[in-house]
Design a protein around this motif. Structure first.
Motif, mmCIF file in Angstrom:
data_model
loop_
_atom_site.group_PDB
_atom_site.id
_atom_site.type_symbol
_atom_site.label_atom_id
_atom_site.label_comp_id
_atom_site.label_asym_id
_atom_site.label_seq_id
_atom_site.Cartn_x
_atom_site.Cartn_y
_atom_site.Cartn_z
ATOM 1 N N LEU A 107 0.819 -1.207 0.000
ATOM 2 C CA LEU A 107 0.000 0.000 0.000
ATOM 3 C C LEU A 107 0.858 1.265 0.000
ATOM 4 O O LEU A 107 0.662 2.170 -0.822
ATOM 5 C CB LEU A 107 -0.939 0.022 1.213
ATOM 6 C CG LEU A 107 -1.813 1.277 1.256
ATOM 7 C CD1 LEU A 107 -3.027 1.120 0.351
ATOM 8 C CD2 LEU A 107 -2.254 1.627 2.663
ATOM 9 N N HIS A 108 1.825 1.328 0.923
ATOM 10 C CA HIS A 108 2.590 2.571 1.085
ATOM 11 C C HIS A 108 3.498 2.847 -0.116
ATOM 12 O O HIS A 108 3.611 3.996 -0.556
ATOM 13 C CB HIS A 108 3.381 2.541 2.389
ATOM 14 C CG HIS A 108 2.517 2.706 3.599
ATOM 15 N ND1 HIS A 108 2.295 3.932 4.211
ATOM 16 C CD2 HIS A 108 1.787 1.816 4.305
ATOM 17 C CE1 HIS A 108 1.470 3.763 5.243
ATOM 18 N NE2 HIS A 108 1.160 2.486 5.328
ATOM 19 N N ASP A 109 4.152 1.805 -0.648
ATOM 20 C CA ASP A 109 4.970 2.024 -1.845
ATOM 21 C C ASP A 109 4.086 2.324 -3.053
ATOM 22 O O ASP A 109 4.470 3.092 -3.940
ATOM 23 C CB ASP A 109 5.869 0.807 -2.121
ATOM 24 C CG ASP A 109 7.163 0.880 -1.322
ATOM 25 O OD1 ASP A 109 7.194 1.626 -0.314
ATOM 26 O OD2 ASP A 109 8.139 0.210 -1.683
ATOM 27 N N GLY A 110 2.892 1.721 -3.063
ATOM 28 C CA GLY A 110 1.928 2.048 -4.120
ATOM 29 C C GLY A 110 1.485 3.496 -4.014
ATOM 30 O O GLY A 110 1.376 4.207 -5.021
ATOM 31 N N TYR A 111 1.231 3.951 -2.794
ATOM 32 C CA TYR A 111 0.883 5.358 -2.553
ATOM 33 C C TYR A 111 1.972 6.280 -3.123
ATOM 34 O O TYR A 111 1.685 7.294 -3.753
ATOM 35 C CB TYR A 111 0.767 5.621 -1.048
ATOM 36 C CG TYR A 111 -0.628 5.439 -0.461
ATOM 37 C CD1 TYR A 111 -1.719 5.110 -1.253
ATOM 38 C CD2 TYR A 111 -0.849 5.614 0.908
ATOM 39 C CE1 TYR A 111 -2.986 4.947 -0.705
ATOM 40 C CE2 TYR A 111 -2.119 5.452 1.466
ATOM 41 C CZ TYR A 111 -3.174 5.126 0.659
ATOM 42 O OH TYR A 111 -4.427 4.978 1.203
ATOM 43 N N THR A 112 3.239 5.900 -2.861
ATOM 44 C CA THR A 112 4.359 6.739 -3.296
ATOM 45 C C THR A 112 4.379 6.869 -4.815
ATOM 46 O O THR A 112 4.487 7.980 -5.349
ATOM 47 C CB THR A 112 5.697 6.124 -2.815
ATOM 48 O OG1 THR A 112 5.628 5.939 -1.404
ATOM 49 C CG2 THR A 112 6.863 7.017 -3.135
ATOM 50 N N ALA A 172 1.123 9.066 -11.566
ATOM 51 C CA ALA A 172 -0.057 9.028 -12.430
ATOM 52 C C ALA A 172 -0.942 10.252 -12.189
ATOM 53 O O ALA A 172 -1.673 10.686 -13.084
ATOM 54 C CB ALA A 172 -0.840 7.746 -12.172
ATOM 55 N N LEU A 173 -0.857 10.811 -10.961
ATOM 56 C CA LEU A 173 -1.711 11.950 -10.623
ATOM 57 C C LEU A 173 -1.096 13.292 -11.040
ATOM 58 O O LEU A 173 -1.813 14.292 -11.158
ATOM 59 C CB LEU A 173 -1.980 11.961 -9.109
ATOM 60 C CG LEU A 173 -2.894 10.834 -8.609
ATOM 61 C CD1 LEU A 173 -2.741 10.647 -7.108
ATOM 62 C CD2 LEU A 173 -4.351 11.149 -8.951
ATOM 63 N N LEU A 174 0.219 13.313 -11.244
ATOM 64 C CA LEU A 174 0.895 14.588 -11.532
ATOM 65 C C LEU A 174 0.305 15.331 -12.744
ATOM 66 O O LEU A 174 0.107 16.551 -12.671
ATOM 67 C CB LEU A 174 2.405 14.357 -11.717
ATOM 68 C CG LEU A 174 3.188 13.996 -10.445
ATOM 69 C CD1 LEU A 174 4.661 13.731 -10.776
ATOM 70 C CD2 LEU A 174 3.088 15.067 -9.378
ATOM 71 N N PRO A 175 0.011 14.627 -13.860
ATOM 72 C CA PRO A 175 -0.563 15.371 -15.000
ATOM 73 C C PRO A 175 -1.897 16.038 -14.654
ATOM 74 O O PRO A 175 -2.172 17.152 -15.111
ATOM 75 C CB PRO A 175 -0.754 14.279 -16.068
ATOM 76 C CG PRO A 175 0.212 13.209 -15.700
ATOM 77 C CD PRO A 175 0.284 13.226 -14.210
ATOM 78 N N ALA A 176 -2.718 15.353 -13.848
ATOM 79 C CA ALA A 176 -4.008 15.932 -13.447
ATOM 80 C C ALA A 176 -3.791 17.178 -12.594
ATOM 81 O O ALA A 176 -4.480 18.195 -12.754
ATOM 82 C CB ALA A 176 -4.819 14.894 -12.674
ATOM 83 N N ALA A 189 3.895 -1.416 -8.836
ATOM 84 C CA ALA A 189 3.423 -1.824 -10.164
ATOM 85 C C ALA A 189 1.904 -1.712 -10.274
ATOM 86 O O ALA A 189 1.386 -1.346 -11.334
ATOM 87 C CB ALA A 189 3.867 -3.254 -10.451
ATOM 88 N N THR A 190 1.184 -2.025 -9.173
ATOM 89 C CA THR A 190 -0.277 -2.138 -9.286
ATOM 90 C C THR A 190 -1.033 -0.829 -9.032
ATOM 91 O O THR A 190 -1.888 -0.452 -9.832
ATOM 92 C CB THR A 190 -0.823 -3.213 -8.321
ATOM 93 O OG1 THR A 190 -0.287 -2.980 -7.023
ATOM 94 C CG2 THR A 190 -0.430 -4.598 -8.768
ATOM 95 N N LEU A 191 -0.717 -0.144 -7.930
ATOM 96 C CA LEU A 191 -1.514 1.043 -7.600
ATOM 97 C C LEU A 191 -1.430 2.155 -8.648
ATOM 98 O O LEU A 191 -2.471 2.727 -9.016
ATOM 99 C CB LEU A 191 -1.156 1.576 -6.199
ATOM 100 C CG LEU A 191 -2.177 1.181 -5.117
ATOM 101 C CD1 LEU A 191 -2.161 -0.313 -4.878
ATOM 102 C CD2 LEU A 191 -1.920 1.921 -3.810
ATOM 103 N N ILE A 225 -3.688 1.130 -11.453
ATOM 104 C CA ILE A 225 -5.114 1.285 -11.121
ATOM 105 C C ILE A 225 -5.524 2.752 -11.230
ATOM 106 O O ILE A 225 -6.560 3.089 -11.820
ATOM 107 C CB ILE A 225 -5.392 0.735 -9.695
ATOM 108 C CG1 ILE A 225 -5.216 -0.785 -9.671
ATOM 109 C CG2 ILE A 225 -6.790 1.110 -9.228
ATOM 110 C CD1 ILE A 225 -5.205 -1.397 -8.277
ATOM 111 N N VAL A 226 -4.680 3.627 -10.679
ATOM 112 C CA VAL A 226 -4.976 5.069 -10.741
ATOM 113 C C VAL A 226 -5.020 5.539 -12.192
ATOM 114 O O VAL A 226 -5.924 6.289 -12.590
ATOM 115 C CB VAL A 226 -3.925 5.871 -9.924
ATOM 116 C CG1 VAL A 226 -4.033 7.356 -10.193
ATOM 117 C CG2 VAL A 226 -4.100 5.589 -8.434
ATOM 118 N N ALA A 227 -4.053 5.076 -13.002
ATOM 119 C CA ALA A 227 -4.000 5.484 -14.409
ATOM 120 C C ALA A 227 -5.243 5.001 -15.163
ATOM 121 O O ALA A 227 -5.726 5.691 -16.066
ATOM 122 C CB ALA A 227 -2.739 4.915 -15.057
ATOM 123 N N LEU A 228 -5.765 3.827 -14.785
ATOM 124 C CA LEU A 228 -6.968 3.319 -15.443
ATOM 125 C C LEU A 228 -8.224 4.079 -15.012
ATOM 126 O O LEU A 228 -9.153 4.260 -15.797
ATOM 127 C CB LEU A 228 -7.148 1.825 -15.116
ATOM 128 C CG LEU A 228 -6.201 0.849 -15.821
ATOM 129 C CD1 LEU A 228 -6.368 -0.554 -15.262
ATOM 130 C CD2 LEU A 228 -6.463 0.847 -17.332
#
Lengths: 365, 32
Positions: free
Chosen positions: A29-34, A39-43, A155-157, A160-163
């Protein structure tokens, strides 16, 4: 000779697995958060009109807080049992993402990032400490699995955010990530044992263990190992382009390094346990240097073939090094030693981000 | 190219450092 195993009571396999699974879940979870922040930066760039340097600073708000607070956060939560510390810190990190999701403007985003970074700062030292004290002298392999779990999250989070981003507003996506964190925090309370044996063992170890020295050298090796990885990943896209590769080839090359790296993290811990720390690190570093030189002078197809093997040794060394932290921890304080080690390993990553505004592909931990 | 080769150089620098750790491990073995 001091032996962690002698201090450990006969712990059931089930209890050990639950501790390892809980630590891995937290790491995912925490490394996924990092890494989902990429993926959020462009938004955020579109919403707040940020420059590339602005984006790097926003990213550093989270990463800098997480990296910089690891030592004090480990000390501040040392009175808590691992179960409470990991659940509470995960809840705080999730709260940070919930805060980002609120319509409070750029200031709210920054506050949320700092809060999430503060929550995530506890995870590396306390979860590593939990795995070390659960598995005792056999913790090297378990720490390799814990390390690998971090890569799963990376790899996963973000994927998921990008999708989700094309179909949902970014605040909703961030809010869902916050809810996921709350769910994981609750799961940790149910998953991790409530007994105090780990804590009591920890104090006994601190009292009995003599420092072997060498932690400073190990820390220096960790920083240099991360610098090697960051340096290679920074220049690899340019190398592929210079060989006539397209952007898709760059993506493939980085993916090959990543896949090899994840495999190396899971396996090199066992290598260290079998042949010893010194010779496994010597072998992986010589292989790293050799394969880096090979990729500089081979045609692009052969270079791509070498990249998974390079990824294995480039990233696998970190598992051997992390697995050695408990053995060389000053005064046997493994939590503080892990905090120092992860903080030291963060320095090349943060430096690279601030200098280039680029994202690391395989950060430490 | 220089940047990439510098990364290889950094990996090589680690080798003598980690060989220095051998003393730490062997002295610990001696004190058993």
């Amino acid at each position: 000779m001091f032996s962690l195993q002698k201090l450990l009571p006969k712990r059931s396999t089930n209890s050990k697995r639950r501790n390892l699974f809980g630590a891995c879940l937290t790491h995912i979870l925490h490394d996924g958060y990092t890494d989902q922040l990429y993926a959020l930066l462009p938004a955020w760039q579109a919403q707040f009109g940020l420059s590339y340097m602005g984006l790097a600073v926003v990213r550093a708000l989270y990463y800098g807080t997480m990296g910089g607070l690891q030592v004090p956060a480990n000390r501040a939560t040392s009175w808590l049992k691992p179960r409470s510390a990991l659940a509470l810190s995960t809840f705080v990190a999730a709260l940070g993402f919930v805060a980002m999701a609120l319509p409070t403007g750029f200031a709210g985003l920054c506050v949320g990032l700092v809060l999430a970074g503060a929550g995530s700062s506890v995870q590396h030292p306390r979860a590593s400490d939990l795995v070390t004290h659960t598995y005792g002298s056999e913790s090297r392999g378990a720490l390799g699995i814990y390390n690998f779990a971090g890569d799963l999250g990376k790899a996963t989070l973000p994927a998921i955010v990008a999708l989700l981003l094309p179909v949902l507003p970014w605040r909703t996506v961030v809010g869902l990530m916050g809810l996921l964190g709350i769910l994981v925090a609750s799961s940790l309370l149910a998953l991790l044992p409530t007994d105090t044996s780990v804590t009591s063992i920890h104090h006994e170890i601190e009292r009995k263990r003599e420092s072997r020295g060498g932690f400073g050298v190990l820390l220096s090796i960790g920083v240099l190992d991360t610098a090697t990885r960051m340096g290679y990943l920074l220049f690899l896209p340019f190398l592929i382009h210079a060989r006539g590769g397209s952007s898709a080839t760059v993506g493939l090359g980085l993916a090959l390094v990543f896949v090899g790296g994840a495999f190396g993290k899971a396996t090199c811990g066992w290598l260290g346990q079998r042949v010893g720390v010194v010779w496994s690190v010597v072998a992986t570093e010589i292989a790293t240097a050799g394969l880096i030189v090979v990729t500089c002078f081979t045609p692009i197809t052969a270079m791509l073939g070498f990249l998974p093997f390079l990824g294995m040794v480039l990233n696998g060394t970190s598992s051997v090094l992390y697995g050695t932290v408990p053995e060389l921890a000053p005064k046997g304080n493994t939590g503080r030693a892990f905090a120092l080690f992860y903080t030291g390993s963060s320095v090349p990553v943060v430096s690279r981000q601030l200098l280039t505004g680029q994202s690391p592909i395989i950060p430490p931990g | 190219m220089i940047g990439i080769l510098a990364s290889a150089g950094t990996a090589v620098v680690i080798v003598p450092l980690v060989l220095g750790l051998r003393t730490v491990f062997s002295s610990s073995e001696d004190s058993k």
